[in-house]
Design an enzyme around this catalytic site. Structure first.
Site, mmCIF file in Angstrom:
data_model
loop_
_atom_site.group_PDB
_atom_site.id
_atom_site.type_symbol
_atom_site.label_atom_id
_atom_site.label_comp_id
_atom_site.label_asym_id
_atom_site.label_seq_id
_atom_site.Cartn_x
_atom_site.Cartn_y
_atom_site.Cartn_z
ATOM 1 N N ARG A 120 0.774 -1.156 -0.001
ATOM 2 C CA ARG A 120 0.156 0.092 0.115
ATOM 3 C C ARG A 120 0.999 1.348 0.162
ATOM 4 O O ARG A 120 1.965 1.121 0.273
ATOM 5 C CB ARG A 120 -0.815 -0.158 1.241
ATOM 6 C CG ARG A 120 -2.263 -1.007 1.172
ATOM 7 C CD ARG A 120 -2.976 -1.051 2.067
ATOM 8 N NE ARG A 120 -3.209 0.148 2.902
ATOM 9 C CZ ARG A 120 -3.417 0.334 4.051
ATOM 10 N NH1 ARG A 120 -2.875 -0.339 4.908
ATOM 11 N NH2 ARG A 120 -3.330 1.676 4.743
ATOM 12 N N LYS A 185 3.309 -6.439 12.113
ATOM 13 C CA LYS A 185 2.584 -6.877 11.106
ATOM 14 C C LYS A 185 2.817 -8.353 10.573
ATOM 15 O O LYS A 185 3.806 -8.684 10.471
ATOM 16 C CB LYS A 185 2.761 -5.928 10.015
ATOM 17 C CG LYS A 185 1.596 -6.102 8.711
ATOM 18 C CD LYS A 185 1.709 -4.524 7.882
ATOM 19 C CE LYS A 185 1.276 -4.628 6.618
ATOM 20 N NZ LYS A 185 1.187 -3.634 5.942
ATOM 21 N N ARG A 320 -2.753 6.612 7.410
ATOM 22 C CA ARG A 320 -1.985 5.427 8.382
ATOM 23 C C ARG A 320 -2.195 6.181 9.622
ATOM 24 O O ARG A 320 -2.568 7.346 10.003
ATOM 25 C CB ARG A 320 -0.544 5.376 8.075
ATOM 26 C CG ARG A 320 0.226 6.544 8.399
ATOM 27 C CD ARG A 320 1.434 6.631 7.502
ATOM 28 N NE ARG A 320 2.021 7.766 7.371
ATOM 29 C CZ ARG A 320 2.759 8.665 8.206
ATOM 30 N NH1 ARG A 320 3.275 8.000 9.350
ATOM 31 N NH2 ARG A 320 3.073 9.756 7.661
#
Ligand code: BTN
Length: 326
Positions: A120, A185, A320
């Site tokens: 992204r 993540k 974000r």
């Protein structure tokens, strides 16, 4: 000789001398060494010890279409003609785009390695060989783009269901669609949509799921990360992980088509790691600070600011979140 044959021989995690490997593959020891270097460049950790030969730090299960289809059970025969497995490719999302241009409306594209994996916000997705799952699903929705609101969050729920079935019970969700364990993540999702505002849309759902990331890949990854192997209570075979992911996507996308994000909202909410936390939402040059109060029925972020609750939907793919101290 292809690289996969060499990797197949090393997959047991044991030492193999250059001579034995060369004899089995019908090539010289020098050619074996060259192929080992090529595999290293694709991100495979291969140890070499003088007098013993080459070995992988652990055993490796390479992806195999037949094995994945077996694990898929009843779904195997349904998906057999829609499934592409590449050893190395630029990006499964780019391949999906190429196939859409040829008229494809429904496809599952998987690769062992990506040379130009897309993340992204224009980032790269580091994609070492044999370490993860790189999957793109092409799906066609017929009710226009508005009906796709919340799809990226719904996909995060589908991936979370899959990792839970793979023995990872603590995965949380960070808006809009990151999967995290302990703030690191473990999976990322990139949706790329083309089509009509009101008519049929082709959606490419790209999923990168870290399964067993080698130490050598870490320096290139520009955010805190972890992998499934570090958080699962099961011994993982990537073929099985991939089959579970495909099953969850298949069932989840059908459900989304019927009911939209509403069918996933509560599950998303229960896994929201930022709920109740003060954050700054950054979208381009805009910054908004507030306390996360969950997500709306269409997947927008609900942020409690000094001027009340704000629904932050636009720029979903370019925002974000980061925690602030006050
Ligand atoms: C993110 O930045 O969080 C999204 C990462 C998405 C990566 C996956 S890997 C499979 C598919 N192919 C790509 O090039 N990107 C997506």
């Amino acid at each position: 000789m292809n690289l996969k044959s060499l990797l197949d021989l090393l997959a047991d995690g044991a030492f193999h001398s250059g001579e034995d490997l060369g004899n089995t593959l019908g090539i010289s020891r020098a050619a074996v060494w060259k192929q080992v270097e090529r595999l290293r460049k694709l991100g495979v950790d291969i140890h070499s010890v003088t007098g013993k030969g080459y070995r992988l730090p652990g055993s490796l299960s390479l992806l195999d279409k037949g094995i994945v289809l077996d694990y898929l059970g009843d779904l195997g025969p349904v998906l057999v003609d829609q499934f592409d497995l590449f050893f190395s490719i630029d990006s499964t999302n780019l391949e999906a785009m190429r196939q859409i241009q040829q008229g494809v409306g429904s496809r599952i594209i998987v690769a062992e390695h990506q040379g130009s994996g897309r993340g992204r916000r224009g980032r790269s997705w580091i994609s070492p060989l044999g370490a993860s799952i790189y999957l793109s699903v092409v799906v066609t929705f017929n009710s226009g783009m508005v009906a796709l609101e919340g799809l990226s969050l719904a996909v995060a729920v589908m991936v979370r269901r899959a990792v839970t079935r793979c023995g990872c019970h603590g995965a949380g969700l960070k808006w809009p669609n990151d999967l995290q364990v302990d703030g690191r993540k473990i999976a990322g999702i990139l949706l790329e949509i083309s089509g009509d505002l009101t008519g049929p849309c082709r959606v490419i759902i790209g999923i990168g799921l870290n399964v067993n990331i080698p130490e050598s890949a870490a320096p290139a990854i520009d955010q805190p990360f972890s992998d499934l192997a570090s958080h699962s209570d099961q011994t993982l075979d990537r073929n099985h992980v991939l089959a579970i992911l495909i099953q969850e996507m298949h069932a989840g996308l059908a459900r989304f088509d019927e009911r939209g994000f509403a069918a996933f909202h509560d599950e998303w909410d229960a896994a929201d790691v930022y709920k109740g936390r003060r954050v700054e939402l950054v979208s381009g040059s805009n910054k908004v600070t507030g306390v996360v109060r969950g997500v709306s029925g269409t997947g927008a972020l609900l942020l409690e600011t000094d001027s009340g609750i704000r629904t932050m939907a636009g720029g979903e793919l370019s925002c974000r979140l980061r925690e602030t101290s006050r």
